[in-house]
Scaffold this active site. Structure first.
Site, PDB file in Angstrom:
ATOM      1  N   GLU A 165      15.076  -1.505  -8.507  1.00  0.00           N
ATOM      2  CA  GLU A 165      13.991  -0.738  -7.901  1.00  0.00           C
ATOM      3  C   GLU A 165      14.531   0.060  -6.551  1.00  0.00           C
ATOM      4  O   GLU A 165      14.920  -0.700  -5.878  1.00  0.00           O
ATOM      5  CB  GLU A 165      12.479  -1.125  -7.918  1.00  0.00           C
ATOM      6  CG  GLU A 165      12.241  -1.722  -9.521  1.00  0.00           C
ATOM      7  CD  GLU A 165      11.030  -2.724  -9.298  1.00  0.00           C
ATOM      8  OE1 GLU A 165      10.168  -2.607  -8.377  1.00  0.00           O
ATOM      9  OE2 GLU A 165      10.553  -3.462 -10.327  1.00  0.00           O
TER      10      GLU A 165
ATOM     11  N   GLU B 288       3.003   3.807  -7.978  1.00  0.00           N
ATOM     12  CA  GLU B 288       1.990   2.412  -8.151  1.00  0.00           C
ATOM     13  C   GLU B 288       1.420   2.242  -6.871  1.00  0.00           C
ATOM     14  O   GLU B 288       1.695   2.246  -5.756  1.00  0.00           O
ATOM     15  CB  GLU B 288       3.377   1.173  -8.192  1.00  0.00           C
ATOM     16  CG  GLU B 288       2.687  -0.056  -8.476  1.00  0.00           C
ATOM     17  CD  GLU B 288       3.870  -1.221  -8.680  1.00  0.00           C
ATOM     18  OE1 GLU B 288       3.656  -2.221  -8.494  1.00  0.00           O
ATOM     19  OE2 GLU B 288       4.764  -0.865  -8.596  1.00  0.00           O
TER      20      GLU B 288
END
Length: 389
Positions: free
Chosen positions: A197, A309
């Site tokens: 990520e 997120e």
């Protein structure tokens, strides 16, 4: 140990704990050939590339650094306007660049301070994800991770591309964060999930401020024991002397004003050692996640995901006011809502293409939402509002 207790290290931490912190700092902070004081208070240490933290990992003890990827997707090209020697304004920079640069043969690392370790509660927790994540949040209404994301699956994947709009979202609680990122995933949300990520994040508990920072992350066991942010544990091998993981990003977008973005390119080096290379801002080959770290991503990925997120701790029984993206809903559109554009994947045929096996993840669309248009989407939201109590 509470974060509040960490503020008084003399009374809360005994001699043993203080010694552990000092020993950890010596282990994490490698000897610097040059140090640069950033305007935001960070210290960036220029570390010999061959003495970087990655080589403390037991799987990388005899690792030979790959200085450049051997594979670039068709259509990939460097953008020379991001070159430090160019006369044009760079699309991406970091605040520490105002006070100096690291020489070739070194890599820039944000120095870890005592207060960074103390905020983590213990040296062992430093750089780890504090709350485990569920990549399928619609299956878990109580999950404190909330998403507005766009996912491509149904194929085998060797990489992805994305242009990520950059903002400075508000975060309510010190232990909450707001992230804009991509995920490259293999496995399931048990003990075998592999994920790499990167993106931008605001995380006061990790960095001690509310700045928007570039981040990297990896895990080989569903966030339980392996992996960490940036270079806070061994794993990611950095080769660039120009970009520091964890450092503040500049410039940032403003509502109904100038918009800024960062391009991210990830691809498995199928002609080399199978490492997963990360290129940032069109021209910086930052480094790679070695394939040896991953039992599943050592081959191909099963899904690629892009989006936002946040952590919602529901203090006082209410939804957090932590923002995602620009803090505005997707339907506000250009210059107001945050976006991802130029989305591409490198598929099982090793061809670069736009997403087509896609769906969206918006478990709480009254808090954060998404509108997709194929190879780009708008996303985000303010969190708590009359429709998201």
């Amino acid at each position: 140990m509470s974060l509040a207790g960490n503020r008084n290290t003399n009374t809360i931490f005994g001699k043993k704990q203080k010694l552990e912190v000092q020993q950890q700092l010596k282990h994490i902070n490698k000897p610097a050939l040059k140090s640069i004081k950033s305007p935001d208070g960070d210290i960036i240490d220029c570390i010999d590339i061959y003495k970087q933290p990655a080589f403390d990992h037991p799987l990388l003890k005899n690792h030979t650094i790959q200085m450049r990827p051997s594979f670039y997707p068709e259509g990939f090209s460097f953008d020379e306007s991001n070159d430090a020697s160019s006369n044009s304004e760079p699309k991406f920079t970091q605040l520490w660049h105002l006070n100096g640069r690291c020489p070739e043969g070194t890599i820039p690392i944000r120095r870890t301070k005592e207060e960074d370790l103390l905020r983590a509660g213990s040296p062992a927790n430093y750089g780890r994800k504090k709350y485990l994540t569920n990549p399928n949040p619609q299956d878990d209404e109580e999950n404190i991770h909330e998403y507005a994301a766009y996912i491509e699956d149904g194929d085998r994947y060797y990489g992805m591309m994305a242009e990520m709009n950059v903002w400075n979202p508000h975060t309510q609680e010190r232990s909450e964060f707001s992230i804009s990122q991509f995920w490259i995933i293999a496995g399931t949300n048990g003990v075998d999930l592999n994920s790499i990520e990167a993106g931008t994040q605001v995380s006061e508990s990790l960095y001690g401020d509310k700045n928007t920072r570039l981040f990297l992350f990896w895990t080989a066991d569903a966030y339980h024991n392996t992996g960490c942010y940036n270079l806070m544990c061994p794993g990611f091998v950095q080769v660039s002397h120009q970009i520091a993981a964890g450092a503040t990003v500049s410039p940032l977008s403003t509502y109904n004003g100038p918009q800024y973005s960062v391009n991210f390119y990830v691809r498995r080096d199928i002609n080399g050692d199978g490492n997963w290379w990360l290129t940032i801002a069109d021209r910086f080959d930052l480094g790679y996640w070695p394939s040896a770290l991953f039992p599943l991503l050592s081959d191909t990925a099963e899904a690629v995901k892009w989006g936002g997120e946040v952590i919602n701790l529901r203090k006082g029984g209410q939804h957090t006011t932590t923002q995602m993206g620009s803090g505005h809903f997707a339907e506000e559109g250009p210059n107001k809502a945050s976006y991802f554009s130029n989305l591409n994947v490198i598929d099982g045929n090793k061809l670069l293409r736009a997403p087509w096996h896609t769906n969206t993840i918006t478990p709480k669309p009254d808090c954060y939402n998404i509108q997709d248009y194929g190879d780009y989407f708008y996303y985000g939201g303010p969190g708590r509002n009359p429709n998201c109590p």
